[in-house]
Motif scaffolding. Structure first.
Motif, PDB file in Angstrom:
ATOM      1  N   ASP A  14      57.936 -30.093  91.201  1.00  0.00           N
ATOM      2  CA  ASP A  14      56.674 -30.240  90.487  1.00  0.00           C
ATOM      3  C   ASP A  14      56.871 -31.117  89.249  1.00  0.00           C
ATOM      4  O   ASP A  14      56.679 -32.328  89.303  1.00  0.00           O
ATOM      5  N   THR A  15      57.283 -30.530  88.132  1.00  0.00           N
ATOM      6  CA  THR A  15      57.433 -31.255  86.868  1.00  0.00           C
ATOM      7  C   THR A  15      58.774 -30.929  86.232  1.00  0.00           C
ATOM      8  O   THR A  15      59.126 -29.743  86.106  1.00  0.00           O
ATOM      9  N   SER A  16      59.492 -31.968  85.829  1.00  0.00           N
ATOM     10  CA  SER A  16      60.798 -31.801  85.190  1.00  0.00           C
ATOM     11  C   SER A  16      60.815 -32.549  83.863  1.00  0.00           C
ATOM     12  O   SER A  16      60.147 -33.571  83.698  1.00  0.00           O
ATOM     13  N   ILE A  17      61.601 -32.035  82.916  1.00  0.00           N
ATOM     14  CA  ILE A  17      61.771 -32.691  81.617  1.00  0.00           C
ATOM     15  C   ILE A  17      63.256 -32.956  81.412  1.00  0.00           C
ATOM     16  O   ILE A  17      64.045 -32.015  81.328  1.00  0.00           O
ATOM     17  N   MET A  18      63.633 -34.229  81.339  1.00  0.00           N
ATOM     18  CA  MET A  18      65.035 -34.584  81.108  1.00  0.00           C
ATOM     19  C   MET A  18      65.331 -34.541  79.608  1.00  0.00           C
ATOM     20  O   MET A  18      64.608 -35.112  78.807  1.00  0.00           O
ATOM     21  N   VAL A  19      66.420 -33.849  79.251  1.00  0.00           N
ATOM     22  CA  VAL A  19      66.818 -33.721  77.854  1.00  0.00           C
ATOM     23  C   VAL A  19      68.258 -34.197  77.683  1.00  0.00           C
ATOM     24  O   VAL A  19      69.182 -33.614  78.247  1.00  0.00           O
ATOM     25  N   ASP A  20      68.418 -35.266  76.926  1.00  0.00           N
ATOM     26  CA  ASP A  20      69.740 -35.740  76.505  1.00  0.00           C
ATOM     27  C   ASP A  20      69.630 -35.970  75.003  1.00  0.00           C
ATOM     28  O   ASP A  20      69.371 -37.073  74.537  1.00  0.00           O
ATOM     29  N   ALA A  21      69.792 -34.890  74.237  1.00  0.00           N
ATOM     30  CA  ALA A  21      69.425 -34.878  72.822  1.00  0.00           C
ATOM     31  C   ALA A  21      70.266 -35.819  71.969  1.00  0.00           C
ATOM     32  O   ALA A  21      69.792 -36.368  70.988  1.00  0.00           O
ATOM     33  N   LEU A  22      71.536 -35.978  72.299  1.00  0.00           N
ATOM     34  CA  LEU A  22      72.446 -36.894  71.604  1.00  0.00           C
ATOM     35  C   LEU A  22      72.997 -37.914  72.594  1.00  0.00           C
ATOM     36  O   LEU A  22      74.088 -37.771  73.106  1.00  0.00           O
ATOM     37  N   ARG A  23      72.268 -39.012  72.910  1.00  0.00           N
ATOM     38  CA  ARG A  23      71.146 -39.500  72.153  1.00  0.00           C
ATOM     39  C   ARG A  23      70.066 -40.108  73.039  1.00  0.00           C
ATOM     40  O   ARG A  23      69.042 -40.559  72.549  1.00  0.00           O
ATOM     41  N   ALA A  24      70.280 -40.164  74.337  1.00  0.00           N
ATOM     42  CA  ALA A  24      69.444 -41.002  75.199  1.00  0.00           C
ATOM     43  C   ALA A  24      67.959 -40.673  75.128  1.00  0.00           C
ATOM     44  O   ALA A  24      67.122 -41.567  74.981  1.00  0.00           O
ATOM     45  N   SER A  25      67.596 -39.385  75.259  1.00  0.00           N
ATOM     46  CA  SER A  25      66.162 -39.080  75.278  1.00  0.00           C
ATOM     47  C   SER A  25      65.535 -39.314  73.912  1.00  0.00           C
ATOM     48  O   SER A  25      64.370 -39.728  73.817  1.00  0.00           O
ATOM     49  N   THR A  26      66.280 -39.106  72.840  1.00  0.00           N
ATOM     50  CA  THR A  26      65.768 -39.393  71.504  1.00  0.00           C
ATOM     51  C   THR A  26      65.564 -40.895  71.316  1.00  0.00           C
ATOM     52  O   THR A  26      64.557 -41.337  70.751  1.00  0.00           O
ATOM     53  N   THR A  27      66.516 -41.684  71.788  1.00  0.00           N
ATOM     54  CA  THR A  27      66.392 -43.145  71.725  1.00  0.00           C
ATOM     55  C   THR A  27      65.172 -43.610  72.513  1.00  0.00           C
ATOM     56  O   THR A  27      64.409 -44.472  72.061  1.00  0.00           O
ATOM     57  N   MET A  28      64.974 -43.056  73.712  1.00  0.00           N
ATOM     58  CA  MET A  28      63.827 -43.444  74.537  1.00  0.00           C
ATOM     59  C   MET A  28      62.508 -43.158  73.844  1.00  0.00           C
ATOM     60  O   MET A  28      61.600 -44.005  73.816  1.00  0.00           O
ATOM     61  N   ILE A  29      62.373 -41.966  73.284  1.00  0.00           N
ATOM     62  CA  ILE A  29      61.124 -41.594  72.618  1.00  0.00           C
ATOM     63  C   ILE A  29      60.870 -42.495  71.413  1.00  0.00           C
ATOM     64  O   ILE A  29      59.751 -42.957  71.186  1.00  0.00           O
ATOM     65  N   SER A  30      61.909 -42.777  70.641  1.00  0.00           N
ATOM     66  CA  SER A  30      61.773 -43.671  69.490  1.00  0.00           C
ATOM     67  C   SER A  30      61.427 -45.088  69.927  1.00  0.00           C
ATOM     68  O   SER A  30      60.613 -45.770  69.288  1.00  0.00           O
ATOM     69  N   ALA A  31      62.044 -45.538  71.009  1.00  0.00           N
ATOM     70  CA  ALA A  31      61.850 -46.912  71.474  1.00  0.00           C
ATOM     71  C   ALA A  31      60.407 -47.198  71.836  1.00  0.00           C
ATOM     72  O   ALA A  31      59.934 -48.333  71.683  1.00  0.00           O
ATOM     73  N   LEU A  32      59.695 -46.187  72.296  1.00  0.00           N
ATOM     74  CA  LEU A  32      58.313 -46.414  72.724  1.00  0.00           C
ATOM     75  C   LEU A  32      57.346 -46.604  71.554  1.00  0.00           C
ATOM     76  O   LEU A  32      56.166 -46.871  71.768  1.00  0.00           O
ATOM     77  N   ASP A  33      57.845 -46.503  70.324  1.00  0.00           N
ATOM     78  CA  ASP A  33      57.055 -46.926  69.164  1.00  0.00           C
ATOM     79  C   ASP A  33      57.091 -48.442  69.011  1.00  0.00           C
ATOM     80  O   ASP A  33      56.228 -49.015  68.332  1.00  0.00           O
ATOM     81  N   LYS A  34      58.096 -49.088  69.630  1.00  0.00           N
ATOM     82  CA  LYS A  34      58.292 -50.533  69.447  1.00  0.00           C
ATOM     83  C   LYS A  34      58.137 -51.338  70.731  1.00  0.00           C
ATOM     84  O   LYS A  34      57.800 -52.516  70.688  1.00  0.00           O
ATOM     85  N   TYR A  35      58.413 -50.707  71.869  1.00  0.00           N
ATOM     86  CA  TYR A  35      58.436 -51.415  73.147  1.00  0.00           C
ATOM     87  C   TYR A  35      57.376 -50.850  74.087  1.00  0.00           C
ATOM     88  O   TYR A  35      57.070 -49.663  74.060  1.00  0.00           O
ATOM     89  N   GLU A  36      56.849 -51.720  74.941  1.00  0.00           N
ATOM     90  CA  GLU A  36      55.827 -51.295  75.892  1.00  0.00           C
ATOM     91  C   GLU A  36      56.407 -50.424  77.000  1.00  0.00           C
ATOM     92  O   GLU A  36      55.728 -49.535  77.511  1.00  0.00           O
ATOM     93  N   LYS A  37      57.639 -50.698  77.368  1.00  0.00           N
ATOM     94  CA  LYS A  37      58.283 -49.907  78.410  1.00  0.00           C
ATOM     95  C   LYS A  37      59.793 -49.990  78.296  1.00  0.00           C
ATOM     96  O   LYS A  37      60.346 -50.891  77.669  1.00  0.00           O
ATOM     97  N   ILE A  38      60.430 -49.011  78.910  1.00  0.00           N
ATOM     98  CA  ILE A  38      61.890 -48.959  78.992  1.00  0.00           C
ATOM     99  C   ILE A  38      62.265 -49.021  80.462  1.00  0.00           C
ATOM    100  O   ILE A  38      61.694 -48.299  81.289  1.00  0.00           O
ATOM    101  N   ILE A  39      63.223 -49.867  80.775  1.00  0.00           N
ATOM    102  CA  ILE A  39      63.769 -49.897  82.129  1.00  0.00           C
ATOM    103  C   ILE A  39      65.164 -49.283  82.069  1.00  0.00           C
ATOM    104  O   ILE A  39      66.101 -49.899  81.566  1.00  0.00           O
TER     105      ILE A  39
END
Length: 227
Positions: A14-39
């Motif tokens: 159904d629905t999953s949430i990936m958590v990589d706190a140090l640091r990938a998921s934090t970087t991804m969330i921050s990046a979406l303030d500056k970039y339209e998408k992440i590949i």
């Protein structure tokens, strides 16, 4: 609603949430303030190929350190300080991007910095099962992902009238409630100690901030975008 916590592999279709706190998921969330998408990509070689094809900023690490030839590392602080007119971020990391590759459910990206937003959004999106998935390190449990998952799980439960929690999830919520212990857990974890040793203490400081972002990100069609 069934709410579970897992390591590395999601048990939900159904629905999953990936958590990589140090640091990938934090970087991804921050990046979406500056970039339209992440590949996200799964090797440095694939990253270079994608940059040649799409342009964009090439970010990533192995063993915590920036990959040779990349524009920046997997650092939310470094990313926020990097000036570019590009609108695409290409990212490869040791664990977080690797976990995404094999997920087949609806996949959201979670961290401490967007825990409330992602918890509330997942509660609205899911039909019967939310699984919070810790990336860990090469299949091994990591304390920081456990603590960040606890914050996300807390907000999931706050958003639901009825839910069934597994014991792993209950333990994570209990562990996360004490902010001092959470901070100590991040700094004293294996990943935290490694990052501090190679000069990324500011990243740890950034990653332990709770709910400073309202970004809700989804991994879809091999891209990460805001909902």
């Amino acid at each position: 609603m069934k709410v579970t916590l897992s390591l590395e592999t999601s048990i939900s279709k159904d629905t999953s949430i990936m958590v990589d706190a140090l640091r990938a998921s934090t970087t991804m969330i921050s990046a979406l303030d500056k970039y339209e998408k992440i590949i996200p990509c799964f090797s440095p070689e694939e990253g270079f190929k994608l940059k040649n094809e799409y342009g964009g900023v090439l970010a990533g690490e192995r063993g915590g350190k920036k990959i040779e030839g990349f524009d920046i590392g997997n650092s939310p602080i470094g990313l926020n300080n990097y000036d570019s007119d590009e609108r695409i971020l290409i990212l490869t990391t040791s664990n977080g991007t690797r976990i995404l590759e094999n997920m087949t459910s609806t996949v959201l990206i979670g961290s401490l910095i967007n825990a409330k937003a992602i918890g509330e959004a997942s509660a609205k999106m899911a039909e019967n099962h939310i699984d919070v998935v810790m990336a860990g390190v090469k299949g091994e449990f990591t304390l920081e992902d456990f603590l960040a998952a606890g914050e996300i799980l807390y907000w999931i439960c706050e958003s639901l009238e009825e839910y069934e929690l597994n014991d792993f999830a209950k333990a994570a919520i209990n562990a996360d409630r004490d902010n001092k212990s959470l901070e100590e857990g991040f700094y004293n974890s294996r990943s935290g100690k490694r990052l501090a040793k190679i000069g990324y203490e500011k990243d740890i400081e950034f990653c332990i901030q709770k709910n400073i972002s309202n970004n809700v990100a989804i991994y879809k069609n091999r891209e990460i975008i805001l909902i």
